[in-house]
Design an enzyme around this catalytic site. Sequence first.
Site, short mmCIF file in Angstrom:
data_model
loop_
_atom_site.label_atom_id
_atom_site.label_comp_id
_atom_site.label_asym_id
_atom_site.label_seq_id
_atom_site.Cartn_x
_atom_site.Cartn_y
_atom_site.Cartn_z
N ALA A 268 0.81 -1.23 0.00
CA ALA A 268 0.00 0.00 0.00
C ALA A 268 0.84 1.28 0.00
O ALA A 268 0.30 2.37 -0.07
CB ALA A 268 -0.91 -0.02 1.23
N ASN B 187 1.18 -3.77 8.23
CA ASN B 187 2.38 -4.33 7.59
C ASN B 187 3.22 -3.22 6.99
O ASN B 187 4.44 -3.32 6.88
CB ASN B 187 1.98 -5.34 6.52
CG ASN B 187 1.42 -6.60 7.13
OD1 ASN B 187 2.17 -7.49 7.52
ND2 ASN B 187 0.11 -6.67 7.27
N HIS C 240 -1.83 6.64 4.67
CA HIS C 240 -0.51 6.35 5.24
C HIS C 240 0.37 7.55 4.91
O HIS C 240 0.48 7.92 3.73
CB HIS C 240 0.12 5.11 4.61
CG HIS C 240 -0.72 3.87 4.73
ND1 HIS C 240 -0.98 3.26 5.93
CD2 HIS C 240 -1.35 3.13 3.79
CE1 HIS C 240 -1.73 2.19 5.71
NE2 HIS C 240 -1.97 2.08 4.43
N1 NDP Z 1 2.15 -4.88 2.63
C1 NDP Z 1 0.95 -4.31 2.56
O1 NDP Z 1 0.81 -3.12 2.19
C2 NDP Z 1 -0.26 -5.10 2.94
C3 NDP Z 1 -0.15 -6.37 3.42
N2 NDP Z 1 -1.26 -7.11 3.73
C4 NDP Z 1 -1.06 -8.48 4.22
O2 NDP Z 1 -1.67 -9.38 3.32
C5 NDP Z 1 -2.44 -10.33 4.05
C6 NDP Z 1 -3.59 -10.82 3.19
O3 NDP Z 1 -4.47 -9.73 2.96
P1 NDP Z 1 -5.96 -9.97 2.41
O4 NDP Z 1 -5.93 -10.69 1.12
O5 NDP Z 1 -6.63 -8.66 2.50
O6 NDP Z 1 -6.53 -10.93 3.55
P2 NDP Z 1 -7.84 -11.83 3.53
O7 NDP Z 1 -8.15 -12.12 4.96
O8 NDP Z 1 -8.88 -11.22 2.67
O9 NDP Z 1 -7.34 -13.18 2.80
C7 NDP Z 1 -6.36 -14.01 3.36
C8 NDP Z 1 -6.70 -15.45 3.02
O10 NDP Z 1 -5.57 -16.27 3.36
C9 NDP Z 1 -6.04 -17.37 4.16
N3 NDP Z 1 -4.98 -17.82 5.05
C10 NDP Z 1 -4.50 -17.20 6.16
N4 NDP Z 1 -3.51 -17.93 6.71
C11 NDP Z 1 -3.38 -19.03 5.95
C12 NDP Z 1 -2.54 -20.17 6.03
N5 NDP Z 1 -1.64 -20.31 7.01
N6 NDP Z 1 -2.66 -21.14 5.09
C13 NDP Z 1 -3.58 -21.00 4.11
N7 NDP Z 1 -4.40 -19.95 3.97
C14 NDP Z 1 -4.30 -18.97 4.89
C15 NDP Z 1 -7.22 -16.79 4.91
O11 NDP Z 1 -8.05 -17.81 5.42
P3 NDP Z 1 -8.49 -17.70 6.99
O12 NDP Z 1 -9.14 -16.39 7.14
O13 NDP Z 1 -9.37 -18.88 7.16
O14 NDP Z 1 -7.22 -17.79 7.78
C16 NDP Z 1 -7.90 -15.96 3.83
O15 NDP Z 1 -8.73 -16.75 3.01
C17 NDP Z 1 -2.87 -9.56 5.33
O16 NDP Z 1 -3.13 -10.44 6.40
C18 NDP Z 1 -1.68 -8.70 5.60
O17 NDP Z 1 -0.75 -9.40 6.43
C19 NDP Z 1 -2.51 -6.61 3.55
C20 NDP Z 1 -2.68 -5.33 3.08
C21 NDP Z 1 -1.57 -4.47 2.77
O1 OAA Z 2 -3.75 -2.02 2.87
C1 OAA Z 2 -3.29 -1.12 3.60
O2 OAA Z 2 -3.59 0.08 3.47
C2 OAA Z 2 -2.26 -1.43 4.63
C3 OAA Z 2 -2.44 -2.68 5.37
O3 OAA Z 2 -3.50 -3.23 5.51
C4 OAA Z 2 -1.24 -3.26 6.00
O4 OAA Z 2 -0.17 -2.64 5.94
O5 OAA Z 2 -1.34 -4.36 6.57
#
Ligand code: NDP
Ligand code: OAA
EC number: 1.4.1.21
Length: 266
Positions: A118, A187, A217
Amino acid sequence: MTAPALRTGLIGWGAIGRVVGRALADGAVPGAALVCVVDNRPLGADVPAPRCTVEQALERCDLLVEAAGQGLVREWGERVLESGTDLLIASTGALADEDLAKRLLDAGPGRLHATGGALGGLDLLQAVCAMGPLDEVRLTTTKLPATLEQPWMGEELRTRLWTATGPVEVMTGTARDVPERFPRSTNVAASVALAVGDPGAVRVTVVADPAARQTSHVVEAHGPHGSYRFEVRHVPDPGNPATSGVVPYAVLRSLGALTGRTGQIL
Ligand SMILES: NC(=O)C1=CN([C@@H]2O[C@H](COP(=O)(O)OP(=O)(O)OC[C@H]3O[C@@H](n4cnc5c(N)ncnc54)[C@H](OP(=O)(O)O)[C@@H]3O)[C@@H](O)[C@H]2O)C=CC1
Ligand SMILES: O=C([O-])CC(=O)C(=O)O
């Protein structure tokens, strides 16, 4: 002769993974082919590649894209890299654990990559830090209260969060402690730390704002070579408002860079 497509596995079929997976299957990143999808949950009928386990994905793929959560990086990161498979992570917050970060950065022969997600400006901050350390680095993240509620919160903070009529400071800390406290929402703090090379040097403020229809942010930094300010405002993903809608496209951009697509801004 064209190089064979990078066999790509996707871990996480959620807000990020669904967009990334469908775009990969539609050929949005020439040079990367979606081979399989891993998720805890049933994937639905329209998933464009077979479901598999992480172990199976390691046998089938050159690169795994993590869009699942910090726990996945903690549990699988080293094994993925030691198997010789590259790993592109969205959940950079796992790297706030400096022991894990060191182990992952030392592991191989697979290579660890992080998407900018992001945030913007991380490339420039990384370049600036090559000239020497910054004096001050700050991140202020503002999101809807519902995306920030956490199991560890006490009654007082929870009430403040839910009754807020304007911006409320929910936590101040560093990129060492904040990403662990808000694992699905901050994150970005760990990503700033990765760019500047020191989680303890990044001061982080997390703000809940019931009027925050856009997630913001703001990264501010200054040092001997200049001053820097990057501010982004994103429309959240409608299904998962903790995640900004742009993030899957940032992952696709990272994949374009990894496949060596011509004309990429690196
Ligand atoms: N760097 C950045 O700017 C950002 C980073 N992120 C990261 O990305 C991740 C994913 O985001 P998003 O797609 O929105 O999340 P969602 O919750 O929409 O999707 C994550 C999916 O992954 C599954 N999952 C979680 N853990 C496991 C595992 N160990 N094995 C298999 N499947 C798994 C979840 O299932 P279940 O819910 O059943 O666990 C869910 O279906 C966030 O948790 C965050 O850490 C997100 C936004 C911004
Ligand atoms: O998507 C965003 O804006 C940021 C976020 O969730 C993350 O850093 O985990």
